[in-house]
Design a protein around this motif. Sequence first.
Motif, PDB file in Angstrom:
ATOM      1  N   PHE A 145      22.688  80.811   8.852  1.00 27.06           N
ATOM      2  CA  PHE A 145      21.780  81.275   9.901  1.00 27.06           C
ATOM      3  C   PHE A 145      21.613  80.288  11.060  1.00 27.06           C
ATOM      4  O   PHE A 145      21.036  80.649  12.091  1.00 27.06           O
ATOM      5  N   MET A 176      23.328  78.881  13.511  1.00 21.98           N
ATOM      6  CA  MET A 176      23.832  79.055  14.869  1.00 21.98           C
ATOM      7  C   MET A 176      23.090  80.146  15.636  1.00 21.98           C
ATOM      8  O   MET A 176      22.716  79.968  16.801  1.00 21.98           O
ATOM      9  N   ASN A 177      22.852  81.297  15.005  1.00 20.98           N
ATOM     10  CA  ASN A 177      22.252  82.436  15.701  1.00 20.98           C
ATOM     11  C   ASN A 177      20.746  82.559  15.513  1.00 20.98           C
ATOM     12  O   ASN A 177      20.071  83.226  16.315  1.00 20.98           O
ATOM     13  N   TYR A 178      20.233  81.973  14.454  1.00 23.58           N
ATOM     14  CA  TYR A 178      18.792  82.054  14.162  1.00 23.58           C
ATOM     15  C   TYR A 178      18.286  80.648  13.851  1.00 23.58           C
ATOM     16  O   TYR A 178      17.925  80.337  12.715  1.00 23.58           O
ATOM     17  N   TYR A 208      25.176  71.430  18.695  1.00 26.29           N
ATOM     18  CA  TYR A 208      23.784  71.204  18.309  1.00 26.29           C
ATOM     19  C   TYR A 208      23.276  69.923  18.953  1.00 26.29           C
ATOM     20  O   TYR A 208      24.030  68.962  19.124  1.00 26.29           O
TER      21      TYR A 208
END
Length: 408
Positions: A101, A103-105, A48
């Motif tokens: 959510f 990581m992917n969203y 991140y």
Amino acid sequence: MNTKNIFNNKKVMNAIYIGSLCSVAYLAVYFARNILGAVTPKMVEGGYSETYIGKVSSVYFIFYAVGQLINGAIGDKVKARYMISIGLFMAGVTNVLFSHFSMNYANVAMVIYGFTGFFLAMIYGPMTKVVSENTEPVYATRCSLGYTFASFIGSPLAGVAAATLIWQDVFFTSSVILILMAVVSFGVFLLYEKKGIVKYNQYARKKENGGGVKILIKHQIIKFTLISILTGVVRTTVVFWLPTYISQYLGFSTETSALLFTGATFIISFTTFISIFIYERLKRNMNLTILLMFISSAIFFMLVYIVKQPVLNIIFIVVAIMSSNGAATMLWSRYCPSLRDTGMVSSATGFLDFISYMSAAASSTIFANAVSDIGWGNLILVWFGLMMAGVVVALPFDRICKKYVKAE
């Protein structure tokens, strides 16, 4: 007052009952609130960016700030039992959804975490109102001191969790605590209501030409709004970025940074007791206490800029934060409960918290960008400048003007 008299004094015991419940509930709130800052170094290691985390924190602060404004007004009308328990429960749900959510969203997760802030904003205004309306002023200050202490101790607890668990498990642990505390708060408040320990709407809002705004202006709301902004940046945003500051600027590993953050925030948690002690020594002069706290904070932020030695640097930044938080303690533990007779404790507290966190939301994004644009060193000078602004705000201009007019 000896121990036997304390246990036989109904007003004292009621204050202890209410203050204890509020302090434990608020500890859960601040443990949850400080997680993102505590796990930021691990999240950065996991891929991140600081910019994304800065945006997440800003969205959180905006939702939290707006929530304080809305929920503060609602809290003057709805029982604390419902406000606090619903806020804790829903924050527990959204808190764990964020880690699921993120990581992917990423954008969806950002909004979800924002709602965590909104739900946590259902706690403070109603809590301050129920304390101020059901305890004597001197005990109200002690109660608010208790949950202000809890708000500071939440940071080191988050640091311990961040140092020992993977970051997703830290969010999960926090969610479990929030949901359990929601159930406990609902049940205990219900018991307090049945026993007459907690009563509602004992103080009606005063009616005056100009409405509630005019009443609050008479109670120095403008001055304390500025104090809320300045201390909000330090107690929220500076503390949020402290683990990253220790890691990047002072060169410690992420694990060591988390442990140092834990130790630093544990020491910071004693600010409430120190500031009240100073306040008592200054003959309960709130304005003088605030002025001295801002002066001290400005001095130590300058020392942070000058002294690069890591250990001394950490000591100075901790003292600088503590001093700013001392001014914040006067705001939340002394000023807000003093508004009891206006019948607007929750609304005013919510407004001040709204202002505090809107400034934190803006500064979080600015600080994230400033690290790469101007560097940590110049950012420290910005913090010094904010505290110097606090010194100006805290100066007793009204008394100076009165003396000048008399002299004329």
